[in-house]
Each structure stands twice: as structure tokens, then as C-alpha cells.
Design a protein around this motif. Sequence first.
Motif, short mmCIF file in Angstrom:
data_model
loop_
_atom_site.label_atom_id
_atom_site.label_comp_id
_atom_site.label_asym_id
_atom_site.label_seq_id
_atom_site.Cartn_x
_atom_site.Cartn_y
_atom_site.Cartn_z
N THR A 88 7.49 35.64 -64.43
CA THR A 88 8.60 34.69 -64.50
C THR A 88 9.96 35.35 -64.30
O THR A 88 10.86 34.75 -63.74
N THR A 89 10.11 36.59 -64.77
CA THR A 89 11.39 37.29 -64.67
C THR A 89 11.13 38.79 -64.51
O THR A 89 10.22 39.34 -65.12
N GLN A 122 18.61 41.46 -62.81
CA GLN A 122 17.62 40.50 -63.28
C GLN A 122 17.38 39.47 -62.19
O GLN A 122 18.33 38.92 -61.62
N GLN A 152 16.83 29.21 -61.41
CA GLN A 152 16.34 30.25 -60.52
C GLN A 152 17.53 30.97 -59.90
O GLN A 152 18.27 30.41 -59.10
N LYS A 172 14.96 35.93 -61.06
CA LYS A 172 14.05 34.85 -61.44
C LYS A 172 13.39 34.22 -60.22
O LYS A 172 12.69 33.23 -60.34
#
Length: 347
Positions: free
Chosen positions: A235-236, A217, A195, A219
Motif C-alpha cells: 500500500t505504501t 513516500q 494516491q 502511494k
Amino acid sequence: MRIRLKAMALIIGAAFCAEAAHAQSSVQLYGLLDAFVGYKKPMNGRASIIAGNGGMTAPYFGLRGTEDLGGGTKVVFDLEGYFNIQTGAMGRTGFPQDGLFSRNAYVGLTGRYGTVTAGLIPPLLWFSTITFNPFFNSFVFSPIVLQSYVGVNGQGVFGNAGEWWNSVYYASPSYNGLVGRAMYSFGNEAGHPGQNKWSGQVSYNNGGFATSVVYQQIKYSLNAGDLGTLIPGLTTQSVVNLGVSYSMNFVKLYGQYQHVWDSISNGDVGIDTAQIGFAIPVGVGRILGSDAYSKSSGHASVYRNTWALSYDYPLSKRTDVYAAVLSDRASRMATGTTVGGGLRTQF
């Protein structure tokens, strides 16, 4: 007599040493206050007359400082906190996670090889978003800020609006206006080693032209493992943002393109956003205008269009007054409108 002369010499020497130490370090108190009065009708909401907080800029105060270590290297630190000028409460309206120093809280080093800091730091995407639009960082009147960070219908950039906790940051020296930056944020929770949030940016600024490309990006948003609470199955999230501005004598133009990928277990979603804007000098003041349009693709196909106009008039180098109007509409929602005028001053 000799004893007195020696004592005087010691006092003068100590004074010079103290002055030299003071010259090598500095601490500055600074801040901004912004209040407005206006009419606000949110999308699908009820209209009201309001005394608002931070029409153009969310109020804040801060302490920043440096210490010269010699050889061109300095220690730098910054502590900044939001506050609501209407109530005196800490934080921004609508951001319950804001703490005492929720705008900036970092320490680091800067020198010939660049700058590295660690702490609570605004992400690179945020800086690109606010730099390449005429309304800068307004959460009330900036179309691109609202569409990116106050999303509706599942649209929006997650990761905690303007700040990342537990972060490390690096910026290279400027090479003829070209600068590279990188940032990484840790989830800081056992059992979630993957994470994280990270971002990279290349920017260029020379004369009246500036541009930036950012990739981000994430997480997790605020806490490791929490993305699924924002959008079920998420999730992302990945984001690429291209910003550009060009200043001429009679107008400054702004533009942005942004693409968001939401990786969702039951089908990915892409969000394309475009923003154009301008700042036109009129006397000593400026007319500001901006329009942003977003459209989602995938299983959630929706759109949003937001535009704003404003006149900003400086009363001094630190104080200005403004009047602005914003219209906001989206799929399957009634149009929202905000109209207001305010006063902003810095110290």
C-alpha cells in the motif's frame, strides 16, 4: 534626406530592440550518445555477446531555455527524451512507459526566492542515488542504481525509476552550500484522492565535501492504485537515503545508506542497502569502483551483492571511452556478469 535618416534610425532602433530581446532569452539544444559492445549474462539468465545502449549513461537529447523577466526572475523550461542508439527507438531499454520527453518535461520560475517547476520531473531520491556513486546514472554498471531501480526478489524502489509525472517541485536558494528541496506528485485519478508521491531533501556542498538526506513516500507507482500489482498487498513505500562524498587530490570517496519500508498487508518488509565507491585519477583517466549490498528483513529475507570496476579515459572535454566489469548475485539466483567497453560523447 530627413525621411531617410528617420527610416535608418527606426531600422537601427528595431535591431537594437531585437538584440535586447534575444539577450533576455535563450534556447539550447544538447544531448549525449553512448554505445558499448560486451558480454552479458543476467542472473539466472543465458549469456550473450551484445551491442549495448548506454553503458555509462542512457542516450538522450534535450531543449532547455530561459527568459529573463527582470528583477532577477527568469522563466525556465526543459524538454528531454531518451532514445536507444542501437535501434533509434525512443525511450530506454526495458522502460516501455517512456514517451517522447520522458527524461524531463517541465516549466517554472527561478529567482531570489528559489526555483519552482511543474511537469515531469526526476525525484529527489534519484538525484541522491546517482550523485553519491562513481558510476552516476548507469543502468548497466552502477551497483546502487541496479539495486535500487532494477530490483530482484521483491527488492527495489518503486515510483517510476527516474521520473515522476504530474509533479511540482521547489528548491531553495543556496545558503553557503545548504539547499532544501521538496516535491509532490499527484495521482490525477478520480476516486484516489490519497494516491500521491512526495519527497523532501536537505543537501550540503562545500569544497570537496558533499552530503544529502532524502525522505520519499509513494502511494502509487505509475498509476493510482497500482502498488499492489508490484507486490501483492503493498500500500505504501517509504525510503530514507543518506549520501556522502569527499574529494581529495588522489581519490574521491562515495558512500550511501538507504532504508526502504514496504507496508504490506501480510507483513511489512524492510530493505537495508549500503554502497561504497571510489574514483582514482590515473593519468588523465580514472579508475572507478563501487560495491552495493542489500538485505531484506521480514517475511522475505533475501540479500543481493553487486560490485563493479571501470576505467574511464577522456579523449576530449566532451568525449570519453570506457571499459567496465560488473558482478551481480542474489539469494537463490545464479551470479550475473556484464563486461563491456564503449564510447560516450556529448553535444
